[in-house]
Enzyme design. Structure first.
Site, mmCIF file in Angstrom:
data_model
loop_
_atom_site.group_PDB
_atom_site.id
_atom_site.type_symbol
_atom_site.label_atom_id
_atom_site.label_comp_id
_atom_site.label_asym_id
_atom_site.label_seq_id
_atom_site.Cartn_x
_atom_site.Cartn_y
_atom_site.Cartn_z
ATOM 1 N N LYS A 114 0.829 -1.213 0.000
ATOM 2 C CA LYS A 114 0.000 0.000 0.000
ATOM 3 C C LYS A 114 0.862 1.262 0.000
ATOM 4 C CE LYS A 114 -4.385 -1.653 1.765
ATOM 5 N NZ LYS A 114 -5.385 -1.576 2.827
ATOM 6 N N LYS A 196 -3.913 -10.335 -6.538
ATOM 7 C CA LYS A 196 -5.155 -10.605 -5.810
ATOM 8 C C LYS A 196 -6.297 -9.742 -6.359
ATOM 9 C CE LYS A 196 -5.978 -8.405 -2.025
ATOM 10 N NZ LYS A 196 -6.228 -7.799 -0.730
ATOM 11 N N LYS A 199 -11.120 -4.849 -4.284
ATOM 12 C CA LYS A 199 -12.231 -3.916 -4.506
ATOM 13 C C LYS A 199 -11.742 -2.513 -4.809
ATOM 14 C CE LYS A 199 -13.561 -4.353 0.343
ATOM 15 N NZ LYS A 199 -12.342 -4.162 1.132
#
Ligand code: TYM
Length: 333
Positions: A114, A196, A199
């Protein structure tokens, strides 16, 4: 309280959940409702670690609650609540921060990923994220935490912190166990099967959201990235895309990977992708319809939220008081 064990889990309202969140987490929660005292949260505080549009975040939190219920979670059986409604989560995070080392947070895979993706906003919250997650779990003395494979490292930190606190003060927290499903723990992106499914992916073709309609779902599966040998065979290493589609098909039809190979032994990718799209669309349709119905009844959702908050607060308050006492804080009269 009865003598059932406690289960805790949560989803972040950082986007509309995908079929990855569904098969990796929410779908499994539904099956545990009778066996455990279940507590499921909407992890809105976690979401703030990445920039959000406030009005959208608010709407998505309510929508996630509707989705939980539409997927089959029964508010009469489990506690469904919004994380920020129970202030003890943030307070326990402070206490746990005092026994957490920066090194153990900075080496978390998700923090590194992130930080790279949001280089303009690498904030302390992003780094502290696993400690807030540990607080979520430890406040309720959860025994079992059903999550997808990507949360395994965070669960390990929660366990380490529970053990560390128990050793430093005295036995206080239950040391939680992860529950990671054998199939579906890591659904991969449709546009890049080495990544992965997420969303918050900028590429809308990479994921199937729990809001997508039948046409969108079928179109996205048609475009899913595969290989060129046109054989429907499960081989994660060499055929990641097809293996991912087979896993999804298996989860939505209940068929084994072997019987899928047999069913499609004389068919090509075009036929198979259409079948996967149809299976997913028909699995999601009743959920989406129910969720949209629930969203028309905001009063009901607000009442579920308030009930959940009250029940969760009662447990969280008890745990936090105990923690404050053990670390030596003076409790107010
Ligand atoms: P989140 O919102 O990223 O994901 C929610 C759940 O879905 C699982 N998941 C997947 N499973 C299979 N395939 C995928 N592609 C996939 N993507 C996500 C996640 O593993 C997770 O179980 N930090 C958590 C939320 C959280 C939490 C907690 C979880 C906050 N506090 C306490 C457990 C206990 C998160 O961001 O999940």
């Amino acid at each position: 309280m009865d003598d059932k064990k406690i289960m805790f889990s949560a989803v972040q309202p950082s986007g509309i959940p995908t079929i990855g969140n569904y098969v990796g987490a929410i779908k499994n929660w539904v099956d545990f409702q009778d066996e455990f005292n279940c507590i499921f949260s909407i992890a809105d505080l976690h979401t703030l670690t990445v920039k959000q549009e406030p009005s959208e975040l608010r709407a998505r939190s309510l929508e996630l609650l509707a989705l939980y219920i539409a997927c089959g979670l029964d508010p009469e059986k489990c506690i469904l609540f919004v994380q920020s409604h129970v202030h003890e989560h943030a307070e326990l995070t402070w206490i746990l921060n005092t026994i957490t080392y920066p090194g153990e947070l900075s080496r978390m895979t998700q923090f590194k990923d992130k930080s790279a993706r949001h280089a303009e906003n690498v904030n302390m919250g992003l780094m502290d994220y696993p400690v807030l997650m540990a607080s979520d779990i430890l406040l309720y003395n959860a025994h079992l935490v059903p999550v997808g494979a990507d949360q395994k490292q965070h669960l390990e930190i929660a366990r380490d912190l529970a053990i560390r606190f128990n050793n430093r003060y005295s036995p206080t927290f239950v040391v939680p166990e992860p529950y990671i499903p054998k199939v579906g723990a890591k659904v991969m992106s449709l546009s890049d099967p080495t990544k992965k499914m997420s969303k918050s992916d900028d590429n809308l073709n990479g994921f199937i959201s729990m809001n997508d309609d039948t046409d969108t779902i079928i179109r996205k599966f048609k475009r899913a990235v595969t290989d060129s040998d046109n054989k429907i065979v499960y081989d994660v290493e060499n055929k990641a895309g097809i293996s991912n589609l087979m896993t999804i098909y298996s989860l939505f039809t209940g068929l084994s990977l072997e019987s899928i190979e047999n069913e499609f032994s004389d068919k090509g990718y075009g036929d198979f992708k259409l079948k996967v799209g149809e299976a997913v669309a028909s699995g999601l349709k009743p959920i989406t319809d129910k969720k949209n119905d629930l969203l028309k009844n905001k009063d009901y959702l607000i009442k579920v939220m308030a009930d959940g908050r009250e029940k969760a607060s009662r447990i969280a308050m008890r745990t936090l008081k105990k923690v404050y006492r053990k670390v030596g804080l003076v409790l107010p009269e």
